[in-house]
Write a protein that holds these residues in place. Structure first.
Motif, PDB file in Angstrom:
ATOM      1  N   ALA A 131      92.844 -57.702  13.777  1.00 39.98           N
ATOM      2  CA  ALA A 131      93.608 -57.188  14.917  1.00 39.98           C
ATOM      3  C   ALA A 131      92.671 -56.759  16.039  1.00 39.98           C
ATOM      4  O   ALA A 131      92.960 -56.989  17.224  1.00 39.98           O
ATOM      5  CB  ALA A 131      94.473 -56.012  14.466  1.00 39.98           C
ATOM      6  N   ARG A 132      91.539 -56.151  15.688  1.00 39.46           N
ATOM      7  CA  ARG A 132      90.596 -55.717  16.725  1.00 39.46           C
ATOM      8  C   ARG A 132      89.924 -56.910  17.397  1.00 39.46           C
ATOM      9  O   ARG A 132      89.689 -56.901  18.607  1.00 39.46           O
ATOM     10  CB  ARG A 132      89.546 -54.788  16.127  1.00 39.46           C
ATOM     11  N   ALA A 133      89.597 -57.949  16.625  1.00 37.81           N
ATOM     12  CA  ALA A 133      89.008 -59.138  17.224  1.00 37.81           C
ATOM     13  C   ALA A 133      89.960 -59.750  18.261  1.00 37.81           C
ATOM     14  O   ALA A 133      89.539 -60.134  19.354  1.00 37.81           O
ATOM     15  CB  ALA A 133      88.676 -60.162  16.141  1.00 37.81           C
ATOM     16  N   GLY A 134      91.252 -59.805  17.931  1.00 34.82           N
ATOM     17  CA  GLY A 134      92.224 -60.321  18.889  1.00 34.82           C
ATOM     18  C   GLY A 134      92.309 -59.469  20.134  1.00 34.82           C
ATOM     19  O   GLY A 134      92.441 -59.980  21.256  1.00 34.82           O
ATOM     20  N   ALA A 135      92.215 -58.129  19.969  1.00 33.24           N
ATOM     21  CA  ALA A 135      92.262 -57.235  21.124  1.00 33.24           C
ATOM     22  C   ALA A 135      91.040 -57.424  22.020  1.00 33.24           C
ATOM     23  O   ALA A 135      91.144 -57.405  23.257  1.00 33.24           O
ATOM     24  CB  ALA A 135      92.355 -55.786  20.648  1.00 33.24           C
ATOM     25  N   LEU A 136      89.857 -57.597  21.428  1.00 35.00           N
ATOM     26  CA  LEU A 136      88.644 -57.822  22.221  1.00 35.00           C
ATOM     27  C   LEU A 136      88.723 -59.138  22.989  1.00 35.00           C
ATOM     28  O   LEU A 136      88.337 -59.209  24.162  1.00 35.00           O
ATOM     29  CB  LEU A 136      87.415 -57.819  21.307  1.00 35.00           C
ATOM     30  N   TRP A 137      89.219 -60.192  22.347  1.00 37.73           N
ATOM     31  CA  TRP A 137      89.412 -61.464  23.059  1.00 37.73           C
ATOM     32  C   TRP A 137      90.306 -61.250  24.280  1.00 37.73           C
ATOM     33  O   TRP A 137      90.034 -61.760  25.363  1.00 37.73           O
ATOM     34  CB  TRP A 137      90.041 -62.495  22.125  1.00 37.73           C
ATOM     35  N   GLN A 138      91.373 -60.484  24.101  1.00 36.99           N
ATOM     36  CA  GLN A 138      92.309 -60.278  25.208  1.00 36.99           C
ATOM     37  C   GLN A 138      91.644 -59.535  26.357  1.00 36.99           C
ATOM     38  O   GLN A 138      91.937 -59.811  27.531  1.00 36.99           O
ATOM     39  CB  GLN A 138      93.539 -59.515  24.707  1.00 36.99           C
ATOM     40  N   LYS A 139      90.763 -58.593  26.053  1.00 37.16           N
ATOM     41  CA  LYS A 139      90.056 -57.870  27.117  1.00 37.16           C
ATOM     42  C   LYS A 139      89.169 -58.821  27.933  1.00 37.16           C
ATOM     43  O   LYS A 139      89.130 -58.748  29.171  1.00 37.16           O
ATOM     44  CB  LYS A 139      89.203 -56.752  26.509  1.00 37.16           C
ATOM     45  N   PHE A 140      88.462 -59.711  27.254  1.00 39.62           N
ATOM     46  CA  PHE A 140      87.620 -60.671  27.974  1.00 39.62           C
ATOM     47  C   PHE A 140      88.473 -61.638  28.802  1.00 39.62           C
ATOM     48  O   PHE A 140      88.123 -61.977  29.937  1.00 39.62           O
ATOM     49  CB  PHE A 140      86.746 -61.451  26.985  1.00 39.62           C
ATOM     50  N   ILE A 141      89.578 -62.078  28.242  1.00 39.64           N
ATOM     51  CA  ILE A 141      90.457 -62.999  28.975  1.00 39.64           C
ATOM     52  C   ILE A 141      91.025 -62.313  30.208  1.00 39.64           C
ATOM     53  O   ILE A 141      91.129 -62.916  31.286  1.00 39.64           O
ATOM     54  CB  ILE A 141      91.580 -63.491  28.045  1.00 39.64           C
ATOM     55  N   ARG A 142      91.353 -61.030  30.073  1.00 42.08           N
ATOM     56  CA  ARG A 142      91.906 -60.304  31.222  1.00 42.08           C
ATOM     57  C   ARG A 142      90.875 -60.178  32.341  1.00 42.08           C
ATOM     58  O   ARG A 142      91.226 -60.313  33.522  1.00 42.08           O
ATOM     59  CB  ARG A 142      92.374 -58.919  30.778  1.00 42.08           C
ATOM     60  N   ARG A 143      89.630 -59.946  31.979  1.00 42.46           N
ATOM     61  CA  ARG A 143      88.604 -59.839  33.007  1.00 42.46           C
ATOM     62  C   ARG A 143      88.408 -61.204  33.688  1.00 42.46           C
ATOM     63  O   ARG A 143      88.223 -61.279  34.907  1.00 42.46           O
ATOM     64  CB  ARG A 143      87.299 -59.361  32.384  1.00 42.46           C
TER      65      ARG A 143
END
Length: 893
Positions: A131-143
């Motif tokens: 779940a945390r790996a997916g959240a980190l991916w989303q942060k990079f995609i948002r940037r």
């Protein structure tokens, strides 16, 4: 359709459960408005920790990936001396997603597909690292979206992750977005819709919001591929036909079609298996995955490619560079937590560290999902034998279920289709064995696992040896069961409150709980059944005779349209202001007749089945069941059903009675067609009342679409496709017909093409017959060569229409029909002449039947060809298509 129930009744049942003082907790599968929950959350970037209390405001919905709630933050208590979680403030509104589907059936299907692909439990639910790996991916995609999509606000911001021990799942909390899917736009240039070329402003298309969304999602997909996460891009692939609800439009940008689009969902629900495509777009995605060496696709990303992407844009990601290493470690731990034969390959044969990681992840997953408690987790971690026993019990339960389903399915199939002597026929013994494997063995395994894994259940089962505690435990289980029945609509809130005081009466309803919820309630709740029967049989008749009821019916539909944002407040007021006009009343009355015809086909089908059973008393039950199935299937696939025939005849009666074809020229034809005919009057109203017609077409068509699983989701492509098909396409045809009519006034009228079409079609049919005679030695009749013969009248009717020059549309259609009829006559004559010439003359009856059937079939085919030719006629080049004016403006409606 959402089930309505009283939250207070649920709370009463939960209170009664707690009063029983049993030693096990109440099983919870979702939350209700007003519930307050406290979690220990971990922020995404930065990774601050805090104890957060949230209050559920409403349940939003959910799918295979999980269930979503709107929550309000009540308290935030930083942990570990930190400053809390960035973006999470007291009083703020957030979206909370718990990664368990709200439907048990959806969870079983999701987990089964995932297990086939990765041989492991659904990791996003049971593995906090995943779940945390997916959240980190989303942060990079948002940037990255700040550069590619016009701002970080084009992706919803994820704030923190957590574990929910009550439901037994990981979860996440994100910013709350006030948004909607899409608005149904009037577009009378549907055939010219071009959304992808970036050089064309969306404002110049007939569907600017639709096109803007398609372009946004296409650019997002390209960006995700560039960042190294093509499997996440599947969430926004337009061609899957179910990705559109993952992109919402912020309501503050309602007036700008291209602004405010936001990607909201980056958690995949279903794994994509190479042999199991589940949407049209999956075929291409599977091919691309195979080219990358991926037989199974879910959410795997390439961290090295992401690192190169970040490094190339150093300034934009300057504060996020350290998170790359955290993501790399989380991704590695996530991938090493599952068997994943297609991913690990031969590594499974030699890598002991990989198996240790899988071992730890499996035990951690049991702990997160609530199968074991903390002491059991410690014991199982130290005892390979205890681990093997617990794991084997789970595997045995799964194998037992599959074996039970197989025995029952094969036995029933053999009983229905295998004949009386089939050795696989299901008997009492086979049924008992199948039911035991399906139900009893898994239940026993579940009890044994709880004894091993949960101290609460060990004490609970031990205490059940005491009669008084056993009675309380039974009552507690009944209250728990009533909660589930109430949520699924099996009982009403009033019935649940009655059963609270007499819980043992609920046991009488237990045998009916295997039935679908609606049928179960119909059989156990007479007021509910009476209301449903009145709604089906009495309400349509009342709508036909009672003008006040018809007006209230429309008011209710408009009110529902407002709630669902299908109609604006301005349009709703315009519709209601014209409610008393004669034509509105006439159309509403006709719609009431359409509602009256809804059950006709089902009633006739049932009558035919009963009649067939009465006529064949010597047949076995299995044979009669098979015949009944074929009868039901036949009524479902026929294009004209008893209900549609009754509806079409009513419209024809109205046309004759009023001597008015113009106001019914669409409904009189569409009314006879099954399913489509229900939309004939909304489409017909487009001429006089475009606002009302648009709303009615959208309301009826999209309402029917929503019963389709997955693809019928609100906001998905099928919904918009149906709206385009039943509203925008008729508008486009009407506009094109007007343009073509003006253009054709300048052309000379031609009729010679009919003669040419008849000659060519007759020669072609004669040639087919002669070839068949040479090959087989017998001269065929029409139905012997139908696969080739149908094309002659079809193309002849199309040619007679397409080359008619300046004739009006109605005359062109008549040309096509006459051409088909003449082809039938000429072909009959030629076929009979060939029969005489080849020494096999036909008798009079054969010749007459050939002529009648040829005339009937060829005329219909020529009519179809003529209509297609008219609809596909090239539109004169009128230059650049101007922006489409709203046909529901006051000047038009």
């Amino acid at each position: 359709m959402a089930v309505e129930y009283s939250v207070e009744t649920l709370r009463l049942l939960a209170k009664r459960f707690s009063e029983m003082a049993v030693l096990r907790p109440l099983r919870v599968d979702r939350y209700e408005p007003g519930d307050e929950i406290t979690y220990e959350m971990t922020g995404v970037l930065p990774a601050g920790r805090a104890k957060v209390t949230v209050a559920v405001e409403r349940f939003v919905g959910g799918g295979f990936a999980g269930q979503v709630y709107r929550v309000r933050v009540k308290a935030v208590e930083p942990l570990g001396g930190g400053s809390g979680i960035s973006g999470l403030t007291v009083g703020g509104t957030c979206a909370m997603k718990i990664l368990v589907p709200p439907s048990r059936a959806s969870q079983i299907f999701r987990d089964a597909i995932y297990w086939v692909g990765f041989q492991s439990p659904f990791q996003l639910q049971v593995n906090p690292t995943a779940a945390r790996a997916g959240a980190l991916w989303q942060k990079f995609i948002r940037r990255a979206a700040a550069e590619r999509l016009g701002g970080e606000s084009s992706l919803v911001d994820i704030l923190a992750t957590f574990v929910d021990p009550t439901i037994g799942s990981c979860g996440e909390i994100s910013e709350w977005l006030e948004g909607r899917t899409w608005r149904f736009e009037v577009d009378d240039h549907l055939t010219r819709r071009r959304c992808l070329p970036a050089g064309v402003p969306v404002a110049q298309t007939g569907s600017p919001e639709y096109c803007a969304k398609k372009r946004f999602m296409a650019e997002l997909v390209r960006m995700l591929h560039d960042m190294g996460t093509p499997e996440l891009a599947r969430q926004y692939e337009w061609s899957t036909c179910k990705s559109q609800p993952n992109c919402l439009k912020r309501r503050e940008f309602d007036d700008d079609p291209a602004a405010g689009l936001t990607a909201v969902d980056f958690r995949a629900g279903l794994a994509l298996l190479a042999p199991l495509p589940m949407s049209p777009g999956d075929f291409a995605l599977i091919g691309r995955g195979l080219a990358r060496g991926r037989l199974v696709q879910f959410d795997r990303g390439d961290v090295d490619k992401l690192a190169a992407y970040v490094e190339a844009r150093g300034e934009a990601f300057a504060d996020m560079a350290p998170a790359i290493e955290e993501l790399r470690a989380a991704e590695a731990a996530y991938r090493d937590s599952q068997v994943d034969i297609t991913g690990h390959h031969v590594r499974l044969l030699y890598d002991g560290g990989l198996w240790k990681s899988i071992y730890r992840a499996v035990i951690g997953g049991w702990r997160v999902s609530g199968k074991i408690d903390l002491p059991a987790e410690r014991k199982i971690s130290k005892s390979l034998g205890l681990f093997a026993a617990f794991w084997a019990l789970g595997v045995l339960a799964t194998i037992s279920r599959l074996a039970g389903v197989a025995i029952l399915a094969v036995g029933l199939w053999a009983r229905l289709f295998g004949g009386p002597d089939s050795p696989m026929r299901l008997g009492w013994l086979g049924g008992a064995i199948g039911a035991s494997l399906l139900l009893a063995v898994p239940a026993a395994g579940r009890v044994l696992r709880r004894l091993i894994g949960r101290e609460q259940y060990r004490l609970h089962y031990l205490s059940m040896l005491q009669p008084a505690y056993f009675a309380r435990a039974v009552r507690a289980r009944i209250f728990e069961k009533l909660i589930g029945w109430l949520r699924r609509g099996r009982i009403s809130s009033a019935t649940a409150e009655k059963l609270v005081d007499r819980p043992l009466r609920a046991l009488l309803r237990l045998p009916l709980s295997i039935l679908p919820a609606g049928l179960c309630r119909m059989l156990t709740d007479w007021p509910f059944a009476k209301d449903k029967l009145r709604f089906i049989f009495v309400r349509p008749v009342r709508l036909y005779f009672d003008a006040g009821a018809r007006e209230q019916w429309l008011r209710d539909m408009v009110a529902e349209g407002r709630r669902n944002h299908m109609v604006s407040d301005e349009d709703a007021e315009r519709i209601l202001s014209r409610l008393h006009e004669p034509f509105i009343q006439k159309y509403l009355k006709s719609l009431a007749v359409h509602v009256c015809t809804l059950p006709i086909t089902q009633v006739v089908t049932l009558g035919v089945v009963i009649w067939d059973w009465v006529q064949h008393p010597d047949m076995t039950y299995e044979q009669l069941t098979i015949r009944a199935g074929w009868i039901v299937a036949a009524f479902q696939v026929t294009p004209i059903s008893p209900g549609s025939l009754a509806r079409g005849l009513y419209v024809l009666y109205v046309v004759i009675r009023e001597r008015n074809f113009k106001d019914y020229n669409i409904a009189v034809f569409l009314g006879f067609v099954k399913y489509i005919g229900y939309l004939s009057f909304p489409i017909q109203m487009a001429y006089r009342y475009p606002t009302l017609a648009r709303f009615m077409a959208g309301h009826w068509a999209t309402g029917a679409v929503h019963v389709v699983p997955v693809f019928g989701e609100k906001g998905a492509l099928l919904e918009h496709f149906v709206f385009d098909l039943f509203y925008n396409y008729p508008l486009t045809v009407r506009r094109r017909m007007g343009v073509l009519a003006e253009h054709r006034k300048k052309l000379p009228r031609r009729s010679w093409q009919c003669v040419a079409a008849v000659l060519v079609a007759t020669i072609a049919l004669a040639a087919v017959d002669l070839l068949q005679w040479r090959w087989t030695g017998q001269l065929p009749v029409l139905w012997d060569t139908w696969m080739l013969s149908i094309w002659a009248p079809l193309l002849a009717g199309a040619a007679a229409t397409a080359w008619a020059g300046g004739w009006a549309t109605s005359r062109r259609i008549i040309f096509g029909v006459i051409t088909g009829l003449v082809v039938a006559v000429s072909y009959t004559g030629v076929n009979n002449a060939l029969a005489v010439a080849t020494g096999t003359p036909r008798d009079a009856n054969q010749a007459i039947w050939l002529a009648v059937w040829s005339a009937f079939i060829f005329t219909l085919l020529a009519l179809l060809g003529a209509i297609v030719a008219e609809l596909r006629a090239p539109e004169p080049d009128m230059g650049q298509v101007p922006p489409v004016a709203k046909p529901d403006s006051p000047s038009v409606d």
